[in-house]
Design a protein around this motif. Structure first.
Motif, PDB file in Angstrom:
ATOM      1  N   LYS A  31       0.274 -13.070   8.765  1.00  9.74           N
ATOM      2  CA  LYS A  31      -0.284 -13.279   7.430  1.00  9.74           C
ATOM      3  C   LYS A  31      -0.668 -11.919   6.878  1.00  9.74           C
ATOM      4  O   LYS A  31      -1.185 -11.070   7.601  1.00  9.74           O
ATOM      5  CB  LYS A  31      -1.514 -14.186   7.460  1.00  9.74           C
ATOM      6  CG  LYS A  31      -1.168 -15.642   7.630  1.00  9.74           C
ATOM      7  CD  LYS A  31      -2.380 -16.529   7.411  1.00  9.74           C
ATOM      8  CE  LYS A  31      -1.957 -17.993   7.475  1.00  9.74           C
ATOM      9  NZ  LYS A  31      -3.081 -18.895   7.217  1.00  9.74           N
ATOM     10  N   ILE A  32      -0.396 -11.735   5.589  1.00 14.31           N
ATOM     11  CA  ILE A  32      -0.725 -10.485   4.911  1.00 14.31           C
ATOM     12  C   ILE A  32      -1.550 -10.821   3.682  1.00 14.31           C
ATOM     13  O   ILE A  32      -1.137 -11.620   2.838  1.00 14.31           O
ATOM     14  CB  ILE A  32       0.549  -9.716   4.514  1.00 14.31           C
ATOM     15  CG1 ILE A  32       1.391  -9.432   5.757  1.00 14.31           C
ATOM     16  CG2 ILE A  32       0.191  -8.435   3.771  1.00 14.31           C
ATOM     17  CD1 ILE A  32       2.738  -8.813   5.464  1.00 14.31           C
ATOM     18  N   LEU A  33      -2.709 -10.201   3.587  1.00  8.23           N
ATOM     19  CA  LEU A  33      -3.646 -10.440   2.499  1.00  8.23           C
ATOM     20  C   LEU A  33      -3.635  -9.256   1.546  1.00  8.23           C
ATOM     21  O   LEU A  33      -3.603  -8.103   1.977  1.00  8.23           O
ATOM     22  CB  LEU A  33      -5.053 -10.631   3.067  1.00  8.23           C
ATOM     23  CG  LEU A  33      -6.168 -10.928   2.076  1.00  8.23           C
ATOM     24  CD1 LEU A  33      -5.981 -12.318   1.466  1.00  8.23           C
ATOM     25  CD2 LEU A  33      -7.519 -10.819   2.759  1.00  8.23           C
ATOM     26  N   ARG A  34      -3.685  -9.580   0.241  1.00  8.42           N
ATOM     27  CA  ARG A  34      -3.673  -8.525  -0.778  1.00  8.42           C
ATOM     28  C   ARG A  34      -4.406  -9.004  -2.017  1.00  8.42           C
ATOM     29  O   ARG A  34      -4.224 -10.144  -2.447  1.00  8.42           O
ATOM     30  CB  ARG A  34      -2.234  -8.198  -1.134  1.00  8.42           C
ATOM     31  CG  ARG A  34      -2.096  -7.236  -2.268  1.00  8.42           C
ATOM     32  CD  ARG A  34      -0.648  -7.054  -2.644  1.00  8.42           C
ATOM     33  NE  ARG A  34      -0.540  -6.096  -3.706  1.00  8.42           N
ATOM     34  CZ  ARG A  34       0.542  -5.910  -4.412  1.00  8.42           C
ATOM     35  NH1 ARG A  34       1.618  -6.611  -4.161  1.00  8.42           N
ATOM     36  NH2 ARG A  34       0.564  -5.022  -5.372  1.00  8.42           N
ATOM     37  N   TRP A  35      -5.240  -8.145  -2.580  1.00  5.97           N
ATOM     38  CA  TRP A  35      -5.877  -8.410  -3.869  1.00  5.97           C
ATOM     39  C   TRP A  35      -5.058  -7.743  -4.951  1.00  5.97           C
ATOM     40  O   TRP A  35      -4.596  -6.608  -4.799  1.00  5.97           O
ATOM     41  CB  TRP A  35      -7.298  -7.849  -3.890  1.00  5.97           C
ATOM     42  CG  TRP A  35      -7.928  -7.941  -5.243  1.00  5.97           C
ATOM     43  CD1 TRP A  35      -8.052  -6.943  -6.162  1.00  5.97           C
ATOM     44  CD2 TRP A  35      -8.494  -9.109  -5.849  1.00  5.97           C
ATOM     45  NE1 TRP A  35      -8.665  -7.412  -7.282  1.00  5.97           N
ATOM     46  CE2 TRP A  35      -8.950  -8.740  -7.119  1.00  5.97           C
ATOM     47  CE3 TRP A  35      -8.659 -10.430  -5.434  1.00  5.97           C
ATOM     48  CZ2 TRP A  35      -9.560  -9.643  -7.985  1.00  5.97           C
ATOM     49  CZ3 TRP A  35      -9.267 -11.324  -6.296  1.00  5.97           C
ATOM     50  CH2 TRP A  35      -9.711 -10.934  -7.548  1.00  5.97           C
ATOM     51  N   SER A  36      -4.838  -8.439  -6.063  1.00 11.31           N
ATOM     52  CA  SER A  36      -4.064  -7.875  -7.162  1.00 11.31           C
ATOM     53  C   SER A  36      -4.689  -8.301  -8.489  1.00 11.31           C
ATOM     54  O   SER A  36      -4.666  -9.488  -8.826  1.00 11.31           O
ATOM     55  CB  SER A  36      -2.619  -8.357  -7.085  1.00 11.31           C
ATOM     56  OG  SER A  36      -1.873  -7.885  -8.172  1.00 11.31           O
ATOM     57  N   ASN A  37      -5.235  -7.345  -9.195  1.00 13.04           N
ATOM     58  CA  ASN A  37      -5.819  -7.541 -10.532  1.00 13.04           C
ATOM     59  C   ASN A  37      -6.897  -8.613 -10.603  1.00 13.04           C
ATOM     60  O   ASN A  37      -8.055  -8.323 -10.697  1.00 13.04           O
ATOM     61  CB  ASN A  37      -4.740  -7.830 -11.567  1.00 13.04           C
ATOM     62  CG  ASN A  37      -3.785  -6.684 -11.736  1.00 13.04           C
ATOM     63  OD1 ASN A  37      -4.175  -5.530 -11.624  1.00 13.04           O
ATOM     64  ND2 ASN A  37      -2.528  -6.975 -11.982  1.00 13.04           N
ATOM     65  N   ASN A  38      -6.494  -9.871 -10.598  1.00 14.54           N
ATOM     66  CA  ASN A  38      -7.457 -10.953 -10.800  1.00 14.54           C
ATOM     67  C   ASN A  38      -7.279 -12.103  -9.813  1.00 14.54           C
ATOM     68  O   ASN A  38      -7.735 -13.209 -10.060  1.00 14.54           O
ATOM     69  CB  ASN A  38      -7.370 -11.486 -12.227  1.00 14.54           C
ATOM     70  CG  ASN A  38      -6.003 -12.063 -12.532  1.00 14.54           C
ATOM     71  OD1 ASN A  38      -5.095 -11.966 -11.731  1.00 14.54           O
ATOM     72  ND2 ASN A  38      -5.851 -12.653 -13.705  1.00 14.54           N
TER      73      ASN A  38
END
Length: 118
Positions: free
Chosen positions: A55-62
């Motif tokens: 699993k890969i987690l990423r925050w992007s903008n909103n």
């Protein structure tokens, strides 16, 4: 494939992760166990104990992105090192891992640092 053009760094958990965790559980791991900001411009990678799920987690903008990969055969070549909590790797090494290769590829072309045209 994951768009890594705007990613600063890639961090991989050095311990097996419970794949039942979703965005809230994984972001809490990043914040509390890694002592990092889950909202930073990074990818956070987690593997299960068997080594066939990632699993890969990423925050992007909103909002959050959660990428999930389950192999039908074989395992990812990630070696857990529970004396560490997290390890930084390059985007290139992440591609190798997701393709079933180890982090060190002696046959791979080395990065060229010399930038000369003429």
């Amino acid at each position: 494939m994951i768009d890594t053009a705007l990613i600063d760094q890639v961090f991989v958990a050095c311990f097996p992760c419970d794949m039942r965790k979703s965005i809230n559980g994984l972001s809490a791991l990043v914040q509390l166990t890694f002592d990092m900001d889950p909202f930073a411009n990074h990818l956070y990678v987690f593997f299960n104990r068997k080594g066939d799920k990632a699993k890969i987690l990423r925050w992007s903008n909103n909002g959050w992105w959660l990428y999930y990969r389950k192999l039908s055969q074989g395992t990812f070549k990630w070696v857990f090192n529970e004396s560490q909590t997290v390890k930084g790797i390059s985007e290139r090494q992440l591609r190798w891992l997701l393709d079933g290769l180890s982090l060190e590829q002696p046959q791979a072309h080395r990065a060229v640092s010399k930038r000369l045209i003429i």
